[in-house]
Design an enzyme around this catalytic site. Sequence first.
Site, PDB file in Angstrom:
ATOM      1  CG  ASP A 114      56.972   6.459 -37.348  1.00 26.65           C
ATOM      2  OD1 ASP A 114      55.930   6.807 -36.786  1.00 26.65           O
ATOM      3  OD2 ASP A 114      57.463   5.324 -37.234  1.00 26.65           O
ATOM      4  NE  ARG A 126      61.108   8.903 -30.936  1.00 23.81           N
ATOM      5  CZ  ARG A 126      60.640   7.670 -30.832  1.00 23.81           C
ATOM      6  NH1 ARG A 126      61.381   6.704 -30.280  1.00 23.81           N
ATOM      7  NH2 ARG A 126      59.425   7.391 -31.267  1.00 23.81           N
ATOM      8  CG  HIS A 142      62.631   0.094 -31.052  1.00 26.00           C
ATOM      9  ND1 HIS A 142      62.734   1.123 -30.155  1.00 26.00           N
ATOM     10  CD2 HIS A 142      61.804   0.535 -32.033  1.00 26.00           C
ATOM     11  CE1 HIS A 142      62.014   2.151 -30.584  1.00 26.00           C
ATOM     12  NE2 HIS A 142      61.441   1.816 -31.716  1.00 26.00           N
ATOM     13  CG  ASP A 163      55.195   1.355 -30.844  1.00 24.37           C
ATOM     14  OD1 ASP A 163      55.350   1.618 -32.060  1.00 24.37           O
ATOM     15  OD2 ASP A 163      55.985   1.737 -29.966  1.00 24.37           O
TER      16      ASP A 163
END
Length: 592
Positions: free
Chosen positions: A194, A263, A306, A376
């Site tokens: 990442d 991001r 998350h 993901d």
Amino acid sequence: MMAWLQSARDSFHKTTFPHHTNKGPTRCRPARTAAALAALLALTSCTAPPPSPPSSAAAPETPAAPEQGQSPTAAAPAPASSAPKNADGKQGATPLGWGPQQQDLDAAGAAVAGMTLSEKAGQVLLPSYAGLDHRTQAATVERLHLAGSMIMGDNVPGTPDGLVDVPALTAVTRRLDSAARSGGRTWPGLIGVDQEGGVVSRVGAPLTGWPSPMSYGAAGSIPLAAQAGTGLAAELAALGFTVDFAPDADATIGPADPTIGSRSMSADPRAAGNLSVGFSKGMLAAGVLPVAKHFPGHGSVTADSHKDMPVQKATVAQLKARDWKPFQAAVAAGSPMIMTGHIAVPALEPGVPASISKATYAALRGMGFKGVAVTDALNMGAVSGRYPHDSAAPAALAAGADLLLMPVDANAAHSAIVKAVGAGTLPLPRLDEAARRVVTMMIWRGRTKPQYPPAAPGSGETVSARVSARAVTVLAGRCRGPHIAGRVRVDGGTAGDRARFAAAAKAQGVTLGAGPLVTLIGYGGAPAGGDIAVALDAPWPLARSAAPTKIALYGRTPGAFRALLAVLAGKAAATGKLPAAVGTYRPGSGCR
């Protein structure tokens, strides 16, 4: 502090594309209409002609595209192949529309047909591991026939002075690649990382530090985004990485978006799509596979996947009009990989994460996507608590995923896939299809030659600094002339931020200790007072900052601070435009 930063970076994404005048200073006048925004972005889309093709020690740059039609908000041009040329220079077989050609699919089909069930199950798994013991991970890759391995921040060996141990890291990726090639496999392994830039950067100095991706939206130049993609990827390729889970193609909604923020390249879905496609093409030109993420769109949900599963309440028509546009651009450009997020979309399949939803994969394929659909990370809170014992792995495959990223336990996930095939809950033809796609992509990746060679660590610093110089945005305050007169005070940010500020100030002949107070606002920071407030990450805190001068920098690299001090000293104009609304400051706000 460094330990905290590394932990924050790793938990953030995964659990383990004006002029000077002589009339004196003027006030900043925002460009507030959509038409003005488009015109301004078009004006800022030009880049200087690139130098001759780089050597391995120079920062690689993709050729600048024609100036016309390069506004991020303009309609995307007709798709053109961005695939590297064949190593033998010969014309390949029929293209498949996402990079590989028919010859790659044929070879993959033959390879998968000869695999055992265990080998097929391994080829659709891309796990991570804890700590620095890559040898144990390599043994697991060999034993379970895994596609490769992710490298997270805690897997990166360091030197005593806090830098990345580049030779050691290269040895790690080589060993993991060797493990992925075991058992007679002739294609390279998926060695992933990442590395988006900004807060999501697993591999630090001496590699080039890149500003937050929102910088590309503020700079407003697709060619510059492509150059950055090449620069970032060329350094990763030199270390042995074959895939980077970037760029983030999500269009953010602003401060209500707790996960994506800076991001995202832009709140405008067309700009986000065009810029992320440019960045992706730049990456691919350097030989690293890009991944557009997170379909069906993570920038407009208000919970962090998350921790828990966000719910996207938009209708399909609303999603098509906004969140899906960047991904449609990725599909049209022939993106090899698209990541699905852990987001529930009641309009598609209520209560089920998109990463495990048949309706979501059907929607993605309905756009014309033919590449590898990757989930993901399956160890994230939105999934791990709902699907115990890595039962998410076979469920995601059955739904339509091709590659499973970072299960909680690779052994358990592998076993769950094998058992699901035996029980009939995961049809073998579906597993075969997924494995063929992954192997097709890697056979293509292995036989093609990148347009640009690998690059030495830090060779992208010039391009990174250029991005920040183009991106710096003055929301309030002087648009021309100096903000400071030779002396300045600084507060806020981290000790490292203040040290980089001081170094940039010294280079501009500015001394510290008196004068206007500059307050630095880092990731997640609060609104600031003083004389000049500077946002180093997402610009949201500037909306309520009391400082009369408000500047969005979108980065904390040495190049970003040099750009800031050049503006503060009146030696450079702030040409950036807000890529997203900040309070009453509308998208496109900035100096004219």
